[in-house]
Design an enzyme around this catalytic site. Structure first.
Site, PDB file in Angstrom:
ATOM      1  N   SER A   6       0.617  -0.746   0.055  1.00  0.00           N
ATOM      2  CA  SER A   6       0.034  -0.185   0.299  1.00  0.00           C
ATOM      3  C   SER A   6       0.571   0.825   0.120  1.00  0.00           C
ATOM      4  O   SER A   6       1.606   1.552   0.548  1.00  0.00           O
ATOM      5  CB  SER A   6      -1.093  -0.148   1.586  1.00  0.00           C
ATOM      6  N   HIS A  12      -3.038   1.025  -4.981  1.00  0.00           N
ATOM      7  CA  HIS A  12      -2.011  -0.234  -5.441  1.00  0.00           C
ATOM      8  C   HIS A  12      -2.002   0.183  -6.666  1.00  0.00           C
ATOM      9  O   HIS A  12      -3.380   0.379  -7.288  1.00  0.00           O
ATOM     10  CB  HIS A  12      -2.796  -1.085  -5.677  1.00  0.00           C
ATOM     11  N   HIS A  40      -5.615  -8.864  -2.597  1.00  0.00           N
ATOM     12  CA  HIS A  40      -5.663  -9.395  -0.931  1.00  0.00           C
ATOM     13  C   HIS A  40      -7.114 -10.534  -1.198  1.00  0.00           C
ATOM     14  O   HIS A  40      -7.911 -10.721  -1.681  1.00  0.00           O
ATOM     15  CB  HIS A  40      -5.884  -8.379  -0.042  1.00  0.00           C
ATOM     16  N   TYR A  91      -8.821 -10.081   1.492  1.00  0.00           N
ATOM     17  CA  TYR A  91     -10.181  -9.464   1.383  1.00  0.00           C
ATOM     18  C   TYR A  91     -11.432  -8.853   0.773  1.00  0.00           C
ATOM     19  O   TYR A  91     -12.438  -8.241   0.712  1.00  0.00           O
ATOM     20  CB  TYR A  91     -10.034  -8.245   2.603  1.00  0.00           C
ATOM     21  N   GLU A  92     -10.196  -8.704  -0.978  1.00  0.00           N
ATOM     22  CA  GLU A  92     -11.206  -8.030  -2.423  1.00  0.00           C
ATOM     23  C   GLU A  92     -12.032  -9.359  -2.968  1.00  0.00           C
ATOM     24  O   GLU A  92     -12.766  -9.274  -3.347  1.00  0.00           O
ATOM     25  CB  GLU A  92     -10.087  -7.636  -2.936  1.00  0.00           C
ATOM     26  N   ALA A 142       2.340  -1.996   4.422  1.00  0.00           N
ATOM     27  CA  ALA A 142       1.916  -1.928   5.425  1.00  0.00           C
ATOM     28  C   ALA A 142       1.957  -2.376   6.231  1.00  0.00           C
ATOM     29  O   ALA A 142       0.367  -3.317   6.697  1.00  0.00           O
ATOM     30  CB  ALA A 142       1.490  -0.574   5.492  1.00  0.00           C
ATOM     31  N   MET A 165      -2.471  -7.031   6.849  1.00  0.00           N
ATOM     32  CA  MET A 165      -3.703  -7.811   5.704  1.00  0.00           C
ATOM     33  C   MET A 165      -3.107  -8.697   4.837  1.00  0.00           C
ATOM     34  O   MET A 165      -4.135  -8.962   3.219  1.00  0.00           O
ATOM     35  CB  MET A 165      -4.665  -7.327   5.814  1.00  0.00           C
ATOM     36  N   SER A 166      -1.877  -8.962   3.991  1.00  0.00           N
ATOM     37  CA  SER A 166      -0.950  -8.685   3.614  1.00  0.00           C
ATOM     38  C   SER A 166       0.512 -10.548   3.400  1.00  0.00           C
ATOM     39  O   SER A 166      -0.117 -10.977   4.690  1.00  0.00           O
ATOM     40  CB  SER A 166      -0.668  -8.515   2.251  1.00  0.00           C
ATOM     41  N   HIS A 183      -7.445   4.504   6.191  1.00  0.00           N
ATOM     42  CA  HIS A 183      -6.385   3.571   4.786  1.00  0.00           C
ATOM     43  C   HIS A 183      -5.380   5.029   4.174  1.00  0.00           C
ATOM     44  O   HIS A 183      -4.510   4.706   4.168  1.00  0.00           O
ATOM     45  CB  HIS A 183      -7.604   3.119   3.918  1.00  0.00           C
TER      46      HIS A 183
HETATM   47  N1  HPA Z   1      -4.026  -3.195  10.910  1.00  0.00           N
HETATM   48  C1  HPA Z   1      -4.283  -4.351  10.121  1.00  0.00           C
HETATM   49  N2  HPA Z   1      -3.393  -4.290   8.993  1.00  0.00           N
HETATM   50  C2  HPA Z   1      -2.636  -2.896   8.621  1.00  0.00           C
HETATM   51  C3  HPA Z   1      -2.769  -1.913   9.482  1.00  0.00           C
HETATM   52  C4  HPA Z   1      -3.820  -2.458  10.868  1.00  0.00           C
HETATM   53  O1  HPA Z   1      -3.332  -1.534  11.745  1.00  0.00           O
HETATM   54  N3  HPA Z   1      -2.148  -0.875   8.815  1.00  0.00           N
HETATM   55  C5  HPA Z   1      -1.731  -1.286   7.824  1.00  0.00           C
HETATM   56  N4  HPA Z   1      -2.005  -2.086   7.104  1.00  0.00           N
END
Ligand code: HPA
Length: 266
Positions: free
Chosen positions: A25, A55, A77, A79-80, A107, A205-206, A241
């Site tokens: 990200s 992205h 991802h 979650y997508e 990130a 999340m990745s 985000h």
């Molecule tokens: N939690 C989960 N995923 C993330 C975070 C977070 O705080 N920051 C960036 N991706």
């Protein structure tokens, strides 16, 4: 797979990358100003358009520090709504194109006050809390073992190279454990406490699906987290985000310098 490989080989005139980089990200700037061949995901069979802000959604082939690289500008991802097999398909493609080493960036949120937004963290290990595994299903024994060892997913040699590079550049970098959740909701403070107790340093999340598959394929993996925020409840803050993307932009010079030097040293 064959269609994808033929298409990419045709587009890149048989380019054989040695190193792959997945940009997380807000880190998509890395290829800015570089000469190379760019293919939008939409044109590649098996790749999906990237739906996440921050992205870019294209594959870049070029040369950095005399090394042939392929760079994923944006990833897929869970979650997508994409299946694990689709999320990790690019890693299998890279292997077949000749990639030996993969650098996976992301990130992540810091789980304690020892880690701070804006800092980088080398992933020493991970905890897979996605509730699934990209290797579930029929195993292709030509690609990897049914029950792959996971004792050194994040290559010790590559971490050593990355630490040396960071030291030369005067970049403060720690090593730590990355916990992967599915998202897309951020964690609750109670979940953040649980992750800390489990031994994680950051959460995201990745990365873990790609790392599991790269390890299965016997690639050397380097994982780098850009800490974009304190995870929920660590500090009296709400998460969003945009802050994650901003952190990527603010750290882009530092990350570019580090990636360049790591690639040079590999
Ligand atoms: N939690 C989960 N995923 C993330 C975070 C977070 O705080 N920051 C960036 N991706």
């Amino acid at each position: 797979m064959d269609n994808t490989l033929n298409f990419i080989r045709e587009k890149t005139r048989g380019f054989e990358p040695e190193i792959a980089v997945i940009l997380g990200s807000g880190l998509g700037d890395y290829t800015k100003g570089l000469d190379g061949i760019e293919i939008p995901y939409g044109e590649i069979e098996g790749f999906m358009p990237s739906s996440v802000k921050g992205h870019k959604g294209s594959l870049f082939f070029g040369v950095i520090k005399n090394k042939k690289v392929v760079i994923m500008q944006g990833r897929f991802h869970f979650y997508e709504g994409y299946p694990m097999k689709s999320i990790t398909f690019p890693v299998r493609v890279f292997k077949k194109l000749g990639v030996k080493d993969i650098i996976i960036t992301n990130a992540a949120g810091a789980l304690d006050l020892y880690h701070h937004p804006g800092e980088l963290m080398l992933i020493s290990d991970h905890i897979n809390l996605t509730g699934t595994n990209p290797l579930i299903g029929k195993n292709d024994d030509d690609e990897g073992e049914r029950f792959p060892d996971m004792s050194e997913v994040y290559s010790f040699q590559l971490r050593k190279i990355a630490l040396e590079a960071a030291r030369e550049l005067n970049i403060d970098i720690k090593e730590g454990v990355y916990a992967a959740t599915t998202g897309p909701s951020y964690e609750t403070p109670a979940e953040v406490n649980m992750l800390k107790l489990m031994g994680a340093d950051v959460v995201g999340m990745s990365t873990v699906p790609e790392a599991i598959v790269a390890n299965w394929l016997k690639m050397r993996v380097l994982g780098i987290s850009l800490i974009s925020n304190y995870a929920s409840g660590v500090f009296k803050n709400k998460l969003n985000h945009l802050e994650v993307i901003e952190a990527g932009k603010n750290a882009s010079d530092k990350i570019k310098a580090l990636l360049d030097l790591i690639i040079e040293k590999i």
